[in-house]
Structures are given as structure tokens and as C-alpha cells.
Design a protein around this motif. Structure first.
Motif, mmCIF file in Angstrom:
data_model
loop_
_atom_site.group_PDB
_atom_site.id
_atom_site.type_symbol
_atom_site.label_atom_id
_atom_site.label_comp_id
_atom_site.label_asym_id
_atom_site.label_seq_id
_atom_site.Cartn_x
_atom_site.Cartn_y
_atom_site.Cartn_z
ATOM 1 N N THR A 130 0.768 -1.345 -0.169
ATOM 2 C CA THR A 130 0.154 -0.061 -0.120
ATOM 3 C C THR A 130 0.905 1.342 -0.225
ATOM 4 O O THR A 130 0.600 2.058 -0.722
ATOM 5 C CB THR A 130 -1.002 0.120 1.008
ATOM 6 O OG1 THR A 130 -0.132 -0.065 2.487
ATOM 7 C CG2 THR A 130 -2.083 -1.155 1.150
ATOM 8 N N ARG A 131 1.947 1.409 0.807
ATOM 9 C CA ARG A 131 2.880 2.458 0.848
ATOM 10 C C ARG A 131 4.133 1.927 1.458
ATOM 11 O O ARG A 131 4.025 0.775 1.708
ATOM 12 C CB ARG A 131 2.271 3.522 1.422
ATOM 13 C CG ARG A 131 1.754 3.218 3.176
ATOM 14 C CD ARG A 131 0.832 4.412 3.530
ATOM 15 N NE ARG A 131 0.296 3.997 4.867
ATOM 16 C CZ ARG A 131 0.740 4.749 6.240
ATOM 17 N NH1 ARG A 131 1.590 5.277 5.911
ATOM 18 N NH2 ARG A 131 0.131 4.067 7.244
ATOM 19 N N ARG A 132 5.033 2.645 1.702
ATOM 20 C CA ARG A 132 6.246 2.284 2.020
ATOM 21 C C ARG A 132 6.259 1.446 3.563
ATOM 22 O O ARG A 132 5.760 2.154 4.565
ATOM 23 C CB ARG A 132 7.259 3.377 2.250
ATOM 24 C CG ARG A 132 8.810 3.204 2.888
ATOM 25 C CD ARG A 132 9.496 4.400 2.775
ATOM 26 N NE ARG A 132 10.870 4.329 3.563
ATOM 27 C CZ ARG A 132 11.803 5.124 3.769
ATOM 28 N NH1 ARG A 132 11.519 6.256 3.946
ATOM 29 N NH2 ARG A 132 12.973 4.406 4.323
ATOM 30 N N GLY A 133 6.587 0.349 3.240
ATOM 31 C CA GLY A 133 6.815 -0.511 4.441
ATOM 32 C C GLY A 133 5.462 -1.062 5.171
ATOM 33 O O GLY A 133 5.332 -1.643 6.102
ATOM 34 N N HIS A 134 4.422 -0.972 4.204
ATOM 35 C CA HIS A 134 2.888 -1.402 4.648
ATOM 36 C C HIS A 134 2.310 -2.174 3.459
ATOM 37 O O HIS A 134 2.741 -2.224 2.265
ATOM 38 C CB HIS A 134 1.869 -0.103 4.832
ATOM 39 C CG HIS A 134 2.375 0.793 6.132
ATOM 40 N ND1 HIS A 134 3.538 1.522 5.840
ATOM 41 C CD2 HIS A 134 1.846 0.876 7.276
ATOM 42 C CE1 HIS A 134 3.601 2.135 7.027
ATOM 43 N NE2 HIS A 134 2.455 1.891 8.009
ATOM 44 N N PHE A 135 1.508 -3.329 4.019
ATOM 45 C CA PHE A 135 0.650 -3.884 2.941
ATOM 46 C C PHE A 135 -0.556 -4.539 3.643
ATOM 47 O O PHE A 135 -0.939 -4.246 4.807
ATOM 48 C CB PHE A 135 1.627 -5.296 2.807
ATOM 49 C CG PHE A 135 2.026 -6.155 3.801
ATOM 50 C CD1 PHE A 135 1.201 -7.335 4.166
ATOM 51 C CD2 PHE A 135 2.786 -5.947 4.997
ATOM 52 C CE1 PHE A 135 1.292 -8.157 5.157
ATOM 53 C CE2 PHE A 135 2.842 -6.869 5.979
ATOM 54 C CZ PHE A 135 2.034 -8.076 6.345
ATOM 55 N N LYS A 136 -1.463 -4.820 2.747
ATOM 56 C CA LYS A 136 -2.995 -5.582 3.386
ATOM 57 C C LYS A 136 -3.178 -6.557 2.451
ATOM 58 O O LYS A 136 -2.706 -6.829 1.342
ATOM 59 C CB LYS A 136 -3.748 -4.259 3.458
ATOM 60 C CG LYS A 136 -4.148 -3.938 2.102
ATOM 61 C CD LYS A 136 -5.050 -2.652 1.909
ATOM 62 C CE LYS A 136 -5.873 -2.197 0.464
ATOM 63 N NZ LYS A 136 -6.794 -1.249 0.691
ATOM 64 N N ILE A 137 -4.190 -7.153 2.821
ATOM 65 C CA ILE A 137 -4.808 -8.477 2.182
ATOM 66 C C ILE A 137 -5.616 -7.897 0.924
ATOM 67 O O ILE A 137 -6.067 -6.944 0.982
ATOM 68 C CB ILE A 137 -5.490 -9.299 2.940
ATOM 69 C CG1 ILE A 137 -5.840 -10.600 2.457
ATOM 70 C CG2 ILE A 137 -7.000 -8.611 3.598
ATOM 71 C CD1 ILE A 137 -6.308 -11.759 3.535
ATOM 72 N N THR A 138 -5.488 -8.859 -0.082
ATOM 73 C CA THR A 138 -6.321 -8.507 -1.334
ATOM 74 C C THR A 138 -7.800 -9.507 -1.174
ATOM 75 O O THR A 138 -7.543 -10.155 -0.529
ATOM 76 C CB THR A 138 -5.724 -8.841 -2.585
ATOM 77 O OG1 THR A 138 -5.487 -10.078 -2.492
ATOM 78 C CG2 THR A 138 -4.190 -7.936 -2.592
ATOM 79 N N VAL A 160 15.220 -3.192 -2.862
ATOM 80 C CA VAL A 160 14.486 -2.132 -3.327
ATOM 81 C C VAL A 160 14.993 -0.861 -2.255
ATOM 82 O O VAL A 160 14.777 -0.980 -1.133
ATOM 83 C CB VAL A 160 13.105 -2.444 -3.361
ATOM 84 C CG1 VAL A 160 12.244 -1.178 -3.763
ATOM 85 C CG2 VAL A 160 12.831 -3.310 -4.316
ATOM 86 N N ASP A 161 15.118 0.414 -3.124
ATOM 87 C CA ASP A 161 15.293 1.768 -2.214
ATOM 88 C C ASP A 161 13.935 2.183 -1.973
ATOM 89 O O ASP A 161 13.378 2.749 -2.750
ATOM 90 C CB ASP A 161 16.289 2.655 -2.963
ATOM 91 C CG ASP A 161 16.465 3.776 -2.294
ATOM 92 O OD1 ASP A 161 15.801 4.091 -1.291
ATOM 93 O OD2 ASP A 161 17.321 4.610 -2.761
ATOM 94 N N GLU A 162 13.465 1.857 -0.729
ATOM 95 C CA GLU A 162 12.184 2.402 -0.638
ATOM 96 C C GLU A 162 12.100 4.044 -0.815
ATOM 97 O O GLU A 162 11.070 4.515 -1.107
ATOM 98 C CB GLU A 162 11.574 2.047 0.770
ATOM 99 C CG GLU A 162 11.471 0.507 1.044
ATOM 100 C CD GLU A 162 10.423 -0.221 0.510
ATOM 101 O OE1 GLU A 162 9.617 0.650 -0.228
ATOM 102 O OE2 GLU A 162 10.209 -1.379 0.642
ATOM 103 N N GLU A 163 13.010 4.755 -0.173
ATOM 104 C CA GLU A 163 13.059 6.150 -0.304
ATOM 105 C C GLU A 163 12.854 6.542 -1.857
ATOM 106 O O GLU A 163 12.184 7.704 -2.265
ATOM 107 C CB GLU A 163 14.191 6.833 0.040
ATOM 108 C CG GLU A 163 14.318 6.506 1.666
ATOM 109 C CD GLU A 163 15.549 7.259 2.326
ATOM 110 O OE1 GLU A 163 16.239 7.876 1.543
ATOM 111 O OE2 GLU A 163 15.677 7.253 3.402
ATOM 112 N N PHE A 164 13.452 5.878 -2.822
ATOM 113 C CA PHE A 164 13.344 6.433 -4.090
ATOM 114 C C PHE A 164 11.795 5.971 -4.948
ATOM 115 O O PHE A 164 11.668 7.042 -5.582
ATOM 116 C CB PHE A 164 14.207 5.270 -5.067
ATOM 117 C CG PHE A 164 14.159 5.558 -6.508
ATOM 118 C CD1 PHE A 164 15.173 6.554 -6.872
ATOM 119 C CD2 PHE A 164 13.201 4.940 -7.489
ATOM 120 C CE1 PHE A 164 15.055 6.697 -8.323
ATOM 121 C CE2 PHE A 164 13.124 5.118 -8.773
ATOM 122 C CZ PHE A 164 14.050 6.207 -9.303
#
Length: 296
Positions: free
Chosen positions: A65-73, A289-293
Motif C-alpha cells: 500500500t505504501r512504504r513498509g505497509h501491506f494489506k490483504i487483497t 529495493v530503495d524504498e525512499e526512491f
């Protein structure tokens, strides 16, 4: 992977929070929570959670979803509703996206040769497989080094010790160190090397090139201790291509002078660490992966 999918079913979650919550749910001990990868930069459990999230994402069961976050589909919820006993690579193979990911990975690893470890049978993360292979290569190299040392002429072992100690920062120059260690049979001491370039302190050395299975006993340690006493020395280094008996280790531990024991395995490890008798053949860079990029 199943616990990671379940914990994402409550909504968006931060990967670090998922690691902590899963550690609690699985009742991990403190040692299990803090066990590090060989790199020392990440815990083993955190690494497994990250890889589980990656595999689930490749199969379309969770989304980033965003940097360092995820959720179920929605697909992930359907998978949970089927009440699977576990989720592994074989389970994920029902999803085309995961199969494409697997095929691309195998193609990259084998150069399209078709020779690879079965993705379905894989129980370790790629990091763990890579590091396990590295440990096997190092172990094989260590054994090869020891075999060659035992077959070499006697004076080779002495030169090896000179080179190793110099590589570790002892002594001044190779000529000086070689001269210092060239006193074989001098009152029970095989050599002495300056601990620093100025020669302010010295380390006396005993070297035993024994065959595998021929352990150094306590008597040899006591004899070396007596030699140190005659030289008014306070530090000694006992190196062998074999092992030390338990009584030898206990004797060295309780004597009044500091005697460091270097057995065959430690000798090989030091040679590998300081590139003595071996060289770097290839270097692998592990990237992520470079999350900041992508944080836009």
C-alpha cells in the motif's frame, strides 16, 4: 506465509508491526526473536516475514500500500476462506502471477539451462539458501587448506604462521618476522614474533603439525608453559593442524600465563578471513529495493 496472510486480514499493517505481532502469536523465545542472519543486519525471523510478504504479493494475495505497509487483497481473503492448513510455494502455484515470478526467477538463476532447485520443494528463503551454500563452500575450502598444509614440507607450516600473523597485524616486516620465528627448538619454543611493529611486546609460539585425529594433550601445554617461564614470557600461542584434548584446553585455561590455543578449524578460519593461502574468486552484491526512491 499463512500467519502473515492472516495478520494482514485486519487491514493495512506495517511490516515491522507484523514481525512483532507474529513473534508474540507464535510464542517465540527471546533467542528466537533476536537470532541474526550471518550478515548481522537483520533477524532471521524478520527476514522470513519479509520474504513471506514478498511471495504472497507475487501471488496477488497481499498488496503493497505504501512504504513498509501491506494489506490483504480480495484474492487473499478467498484463500483464507478456503481454510488451507498451510500456504507454501506449492499452494501459491495455483496463481498465474506467482508461476510467472517463479519462471523468471528460475530463468535468471540458471541462465535458461533448466537446472535449478525445485521451487515447490523450497523450504528456506533465498537468503537462507544462499548463506547455507556459502557455509558449505567455506567448509570445503577449510578442509582443502588443512589437507594441503599437512602434506606440505615441515618448514612450510612455519612460513604459513609468519604470513598469517603478519596479515593479522603482528610483527614488523616479513623478513623480521621470519627471523623471529626461525628459532626452531629454542628451549621448547618454535618461535617468537613481535606483537607490534616496535617490538614492545612479544608472543612466543609453539607449532605442532599433527595428522587429523592426533590431538594435542595436556602434557604438551604444560611443557610449553615451562618454556614460556624460562623466557620470562607472559603470552603464548599454540597452533596445531589437529585438535586439543579437553584436558589440554582446561590446562591452558587455568595456567597463570595467557596461552591461546589455535586448532585446525580456527587455523583454517583465520586463513580464510585474512586471505592466506586462498583468494577471492568472485563477489556477490545483495541488493534490495530503495524504498525512499519510490516514496512519492
Amino acid at each position: 506465509m499463512l500467519p502473515v496472510l492472516k495478520i494482514s486480514a485486519n487491514g493495512e499493517i506495517r511490516i515491522g508491526q507484523a514481525v512483532d505481532e507474529l513473534a508474540n502469536k507464535l510464542d517465540l523465545t527471546q533467542d528466537e526473536r533476536t537470532e541474526l542472519l550471518p550478515s548481522g543486519k537483520q533477524t532471521l525471523f524478520s527476514n522470513r516475514v519479509h520474504w513471506a510478504k514478498t511471495y504472497l504479493n507475487k501471488a496477488g494475495l497481499v498488496e503493497i500500500t505504501r512504504r513498509g505497509h501491506f494489506k490483504i487483497t480480495p484474492r487473499g481473503r478467498e484463500a483464507l476462506q478456503s481454510n488451507p492448513p498451510q500456504i507454501d510455494n506449492q499452494f501459491l502455484s495455483q496463481y498465474e502471477e506467482f508461476n510467472q515470478f517463479r519462471e523468471k526467477t528460475n530463468s535468471t538463476e540458471t541462465g535458461n539451462s533448466g537446472e535449478s532447485v525445485s521451487f515447490d520443494d523450497q523450504k528456506q528463503t533465498p537468503d537462507e539458501i544462499m548463506r547455507e551454500a556459502y557455509r558449505k563452500i567455506e567448509a570445503s575450502l577449510a578442509q582443502d587448506l588443512l589437507d594441503r598444509i599437512r602434506k606440505a614440507p615441515p618448514d612450510f607450516f612455519e612460513r604459513l604462521i609468519v604470513t598469517l600473523l603478519l596479515s593479522m597485524g603482528y610483527g614488523g616486516t616479513e623478513a623480521e618476522a621470519g627471523k623471529a620465528l626461525g628459532q626452531s627448538g629454542d628451549n621448547g619454543v618454535d618461535g617468537v614474533i613481535d606483537q607490534d611493529a616496535l617490538g614492545l611486546d612479544r608472543v612466543y609460539i609453539q607449532a605442532k603439525r599433527y595428522a587429523e585425529g592426533n590431538s594435542v594433550g595436556a602434557g604438551a601445554i604444560r611443557d610449553f608453559f615451562g618454556s614460556l617461564d624460562r623466557h620470562k614470557a607472559t603470552k603464548g600461542l599454540f597452533v596445531t593442524t589437529s585438535t586439543f584434548s579437553l584436558s589440554a584446553k582446561e590446562t591452558a585455561e587455568f595456567l597463570s600465563k595467557r596461552i591461546v590455543l589455535i586448532d585446525n578449524l580456527q587455523l583454517a578460519k583465520l586463513m580464510i578471513r585474512y586471505n592466506v593461502g586462498c583468494r577471492i574468486e568472485d563477489t556477490i552484491h545483495i541488493r534490495k529495493v530503495d524504498e525512499e526512491f519510490f516514496d512519492v
